[in-house]
Design a protein around this motif. Structure first.
Motif, PDB file in Angstrom:
ATOM      1  N   ILE A 163     -11.445  -1.595 -15.336  1.00 47.50           N
ATOM      2  CA  ILE A 163     -11.601  -2.138 -13.990  1.00 47.50           C
ATOM      3  C   ILE A 163     -11.998  -3.607 -14.113  1.00 47.50           C
ATOM      4  O   ILE A 163     -13.128  -3.935 -14.481  1.00 47.50           O
ATOM      5  N   VAL A 164     -11.041  -4.480 -13.852  1.00 51.32           N
ATOM      6  CA  VAL A 164     -11.278  -5.925 -13.916  1.00 51.32           C
ATOM      7  C   VAL A 164     -11.561  -6.399 -12.493  1.00 51.32           C
ATOM      8  O   VAL A 164     -10.686  -6.355 -11.626  1.00 51.32           O
ATOM      9  N   HIS A 165     -12.780  -6.822 -12.262  1.00 50.42           N
ATOM     10  CA  HIS A 165     -13.213  -7.142 -10.895  1.00 50.42           C
ATOM     11  C   HIS A 165     -12.282  -8.152 -10.228  1.00 50.42           C
ATOM     12  O   HIS A 165     -11.937  -8.002  -9.046  1.00 50.42           O
ATOM     13  N   ALA A 166     -11.850  -9.165 -10.957  1.00 54.91           N
ATOM     14  CA  ALA A 166     -11.006 -10.213 -10.382  1.00 54.91           C
ATOM     15  C   ALA A 166      -9.651  -9.681  -9.924  1.00 54.91           C
ATOM     16  O   ALA A 166      -8.985 -10.313  -9.106  1.00 54.91           O
ATOM     17  N   ASP A 167      -9.252  -8.522 -10.443  1.00 57.20           N
ATOM     18  CA  ASP A 167      -7.960  -7.940 -10.076  1.00 57.20           C
ATOM     19  C   ASP A 167      -8.074  -6.829  -9.044  1.00 57.20           C
ATOM     20  O   ASP A 167      -7.096  -6.132  -8.759  1.00 57.20           O
ATOM     21  N   THR A 168      -9.258  -6.646  -8.476  1.00 58.64           N
ATOM     22  CA  THR A 168      -9.437  -5.614  -7.452  1.00 58.64           C
ATOM     23  C   THR A 168      -9.268  -6.209  -6.064  1.00 58.64           C
ATOM     24  O   THR A 168      -9.364  -7.430  -5.876  1.00 58.64           O
ATOM     25  N   LEU A 169      -9.021  -5.343  -5.099  1.00 58.56           N
ATOM     26  CA  LEU A 169      -8.791  -5.764  -3.715  1.00 58.56           C
ATOM     27  C   LEU A 169      -9.981  -5.384  -2.852  1.00 58.56           C
ATOM     28  O   LEU A 169     -10.459  -4.247  -2.917  1.00 58.56           O
ATOM     29  N   PRO A 170     -10.464  -6.305  -2.018  1.00 56.08           N
ATOM     30  CA  PRO A 170     -11.565  -5.943  -1.116  1.00 56.08           C
ATOM     31  C   PRO A 170     -11.076  -4.987  -0.045  1.00 56.08           C
ATOM     32  O   PRO A 170      -9.937  -5.079   0.420  1.00 56.08           O
ATOM     33  N   ALA A 171     -11.920  -4.042   0.322  1.00 53.97           N
ATOM     34  CA  ALA A 171     -11.565  -3.118   1.397  1.00 53.97           C
ATOM     35  C   ALA A 171     -11.556  -3.881   2.722  1.00 53.97           C
ATOM     36  O   ALA A 171     -12.513  -4.590   3.043  1.00 53.97           O
ATOM     37  N   PRO A 172     -10.478  -3.782   3.508  1.00 55.99           N
ATOM     38  CA  PRO A 172     -10.438  -4.476   4.808  1.00 55.99           C
ATOM     39  C   PRO A 172     -11.550  -4.002   5.731  1.00 55.99           C
ATOM     40  O   PRO A 172     -12.088  -2.906   5.547  1.00 55.99           O
ATOM     41  N   ALA A 173     -11.875  -4.824   6.706  1.00 55.15           N
ATOM     42  CA  ALA A 173     -12.968  -4.488   7.625  1.00 55.15           C
ATOM     43  C   ALA A 173     -12.705  -3.180   8.364  1.00 55.15           C
ATOM     44  O   ALA A 173     -13.633  -2.440   8.699  1.00 55.15           O
ATOM     45  N   ASP A 174     -11.434  -2.886   8.645  1.00 53.42           N
ATOM     46  CA  ASP A 174     -11.108  -1.674   9.402  1.00 53.42           C
ATOM     47  C   ASP A 174     -10.691  -0.525   8.486  1.00 53.42           C
ATOM     48  O   ASP A 174     -10.030   0.416   8.885  1.00 53.42           O
ATOM     49  N   THR A 175     -11.098  -0.600   7.208  1.00 50.85           N
ATOM     50  CA  THR A 175     -10.656   0.388   6.238  1.00 50.85           C
ATOM     51  C   THR A 175     -11.236   1.771   6.507  1.00 50.85           C
ATOM     52  O   THR A 175     -12.306   1.900   7.107  1.00 50.85           O
ATOM     53  N   VAL A 176     -10.528   2.795   6.020  1.00 46.66           N
ATOM     54  CA  VAL A 176     -11.064   4.152   6.070  1.00 46.66           C
ATOM     55  C   VAL A 176     -11.929   4.424   4.849  1.00 46.66           C
ATOM     56  O   VAL A 176     -12.515   5.487   4.724  1.00 46.66           O
ATOM     57  N   ILE A 177     -11.984   3.459   3.936  1.00 50.73           N
ATOM     58  CA  ILE A 177     -12.840   3.605   2.755  1.00 50.73           C
ATOM     59  C   ILE A 177     -14.258   3.237   3.167  1.00 50.73           C
ATOM     60  O   ILE A 177     -14.606   2.068   3.282  1.00 50.73           O
ATOM     61  N   THR A 178     -15.060   4.234   3.457  1.00 43.18           N
ATOM     62  CA  THR A 178     -16.387   3.992   3.985  1.00 43.18           C
ATOM     63  C   THR A 178     -17.378   3.697   2.871  1.00 43.18           C
ATOM     64  O   THR A 178     -17.156   4.012   1.710  1.00 43.18           O
ATOM     65  N   SER A 179     -18.489   3.099   3.247  1.00 46.78           N
ATOM     66  CA  SER A 179     -19.583   2.918   2.302  1.00 46.78           C
ATOM     67  C   SER A 179     -20.112   4.283   1.892  1.00 46.78           C
ATOM     68  O   SER A 179     -19.990   5.263   2.626  1.00 46.78           O
ATOM     69  N   VAL A 180     -20.705   4.347   0.703  1.00 43.10           N
ATOM     70  CA  VAL A 180     -21.316   5.584   0.234  1.00 43.10           C
ATOM     71  C   VAL A 180     -22.820   5.464   0.404  1.00 43.10           C
ATOM     72  O   VAL A 180     -23.464   4.598  -0.196  1.00 43.10           O
ATOM     73  N   THR A 181     -23.385   6.308   1.252  1.00 45.30           N
ATOM     74  CA  THR A 181     -24.828   6.357   1.466  1.00 45.30           C
ATOM     75  C   THR A 181     -25.299   7.789   1.228  1.00 45.30           C
ATOM     76  O   THR A 181     -24.494   8.697   0.988  1.00 45.30           O
ATOM     77  N   SER A 182     -26.613   8.001   1.303  1.00 47.97           N
ATOM     78  CA  SER A 182     -27.148   9.348   1.096  1.00 47.97           C
ATOM     79  C   SER A 182     -26.661  10.316   2.162  1.00 47.97           C
ATOM     80  O   SER A 182     -26.695  11.533   1.967  1.00 47.97           O
ATOM     81  N   ASN A 183     -26.194   9.784   3.291  1.00 49.83           N
ATOM     82  CA  ASN A 183     -25.672  10.659   4.357  1.00 49.83           C
ATOM     83  C   ASN A 183     -24.371  11.338   3.952  1.00 49.83           C
ATOM     84  O   ASN A 183     -23.923  12.278   4.613  1.00 49.83           O
ATOM     85  N   HIS A 184     -23.736  10.866   2.886  1.00 50.26           N
ATOM     86  CA  HIS A 184     -22.482  11.453   2.421  1.00 50.26           C
ATOM     87  C   HIS A 184     -22.707  12.586   1.425  1.00 50.26           C
ATOM     88  O   HIS A 184     -21.750  13.170   0.925  1.00 50.26           O
ATOM     89  N   PHE A 185     -23.980  12.883   1.130  1.00 52.21           N
ATOM     90  CA  PHE A 185     -24.308  13.974   0.227  1.00 52.21           C
ATOM     91  C   PHE A 185     -25.032  15.072   0.998  1.00 52.21           C
ATOM     92  O   PHE A 185     -25.845  14.796   1.874  1.00 52.21           O
ATOM     93  N   GLN A 186     -24.740  16.320   0.653  1.00 53.14           N
ATOM     94  CA  GLN A 186     -25.392  17.447   1.316  1.00 53.14           C
ATOM     95  C   GLN A 186     -25.566  18.569   0.306  1.00 53.14           C
ATOM     96  O   GLN A 186     -24.762  18.745  -0.610  1.00 53.14           O
ATOM     97  N   ASP A 187     -26.619  19.359   0.518  1.00 55.30           N
ATOM     98  CA  ASP A 187     -26.939  20.413  -0.433  1.00 55.30           C
ATOM     99  C   ASP A 187     -27.536  21.596   0.314  1.00 55.30           C
ATOM    100  O   ASP A 187     -28.300  21.413   1.260  1.00 55.30           O
ATOM    101  N   VAL A 188     -27.181  22.809  -0.104  1.00 56.57           N
ATOM    102  CA  VAL A 188     -27.652  24.000   0.605  1.00 56.57           C
ATOM    103  C   VAL A 188     -29.159  24.131   0.547  1.00 56.57           C
ATOM    104  O   VAL A 188     -29.774  24.687   1.463  1.00 56.57           O
TER     105      VAL A 188
END
Length: 279
Positions: free
Chosen positions: A69-94
């Motif tokens: 993964i070469v950072h300079a060759d990656t693409l920023p996620a657009p503002a309206d992207t469906v690629i959401t940030s990952v927070t603790s709200n994205h994890f759940q456990d019984v």
């Protein structure tokens, strides 16, 4: 069942059905009667595609993992992207419904290829879909490179949807003075055999050590790839996180003593888009 719809790529990703075998699912042995594979010699990564007709993607696949993964060759996620940030709200456990601690009993073992933990019941939400944790396992050194550099180790949290699509959360590991609290004692009683050792998996502590909280998204890169062990199935969604976990020299050396070098070499990118979500 096809894998998750890939992120923007210059060509359509083959609709392969990810099979949860190898060290990315199941018991790590590929099922009864499976061909033997390893990380060196005549059964090493260069020969996986020749060891079984079911593993042809290991040799011929165009969307293989790991990658550099070469950072300079990656693409920023657009503002309206469906690629959401990952927070603790994205994890759940019984266990969250019966305990204030995000804790589960797990079982860790060395299965002949990797130190693998089974048992913790956890879920991860990505692009509106919940994925169940199948297991997590370690590679020494890391499989993914960041700007050409390997890390001391890498842990893969392997998830699957109800329809069979696979998603892997990859966290690089670097040597530090002490091991992050979530993993302290994880390898203490693990010998070189295949016996299972029970341990308490505290996901609350893990998320804290990984800098995941409820408000700020943790930086990550995402791309469409494959399992990194036979059968090298494609259509796997990868999230590789920028922030590294920390293990002591003693724990990294314990992993090395158990696993040896169990990292597949990086594979050609073949024009795939790598999207970064770095707030």
């Amino acid at each position: 069942t096809p894998g998750l719809t890939p992120l923007a790529t210059p060509a359509a990703t083959p609709a392969a059905t990810p099979a949860p075998s190898g060290d990315h699912g199941g018991d790590g042995h590929g099922g009864a009667g499976a061909a033997k594979w390893g990380y060196s010699g005549a059964t090493g990564p260069s020969f996986w595609g020749d060891l079984s007709e079911d593993w042809a993607l290991c040799k011929n696949g165009q969307y293989q993992s790991p990658i550099d993964i070469v950072h300079a060759d990656t693409l920023p996620a657009p503002a309206d992207t469906v690629i959401t940030s990952v927070t603790s709200n994205h994890f759940q456990d019984v266990s969250a419904s019966i305990s204030n601690a995000f804790t589960n009993a797990g079982f860790v073992t060395f299965n002949g290829h990797a130190v693998t933990a089974n048992g913790p019941m956890s879920f991860f939400q990505h692009r509106g879909v919940w994925h169940k944790l199948l297991q997590f396992h370690f590679h020494t050194p890391s499989e993914h490179r960041m700007d050409g550099v390997l890390s001391d180790a890498e842990v893969h949290f392997v998830h699957q949807t109800l329809t069979g699509s696979l998603l892997v959360l990859g966290f690089l590991i670097e040597q530090a003075e002490t091991t992050d609290p979530w993993a302290q004692g994880l390898f203490a009683n693990l010998g070189s055999g295949e016996g299972e050792v029970q341990f308490p998996m505290n996901f609350t502590q893990f998320l804290a050590n990984a800098n995941v909280n409820a408000n700020t998204g943790i930086p990550f890169y995402t791309y469409s790839g494959s399992l990194t062990t036979p059968p090298c199935s494609e259509g796997v969604t990868w999230l590789v996180f920028q922030d590294k976990l920390k293990f002591s020299a003693a724990d990294i050396n314990k992993l090395r003593a158990l696993e040896g070098s169990n990292n597949r070499p990086v594979m050609p990118r073949n024009g795939r888009a790598i999207t970064r979500r770095i707030d």
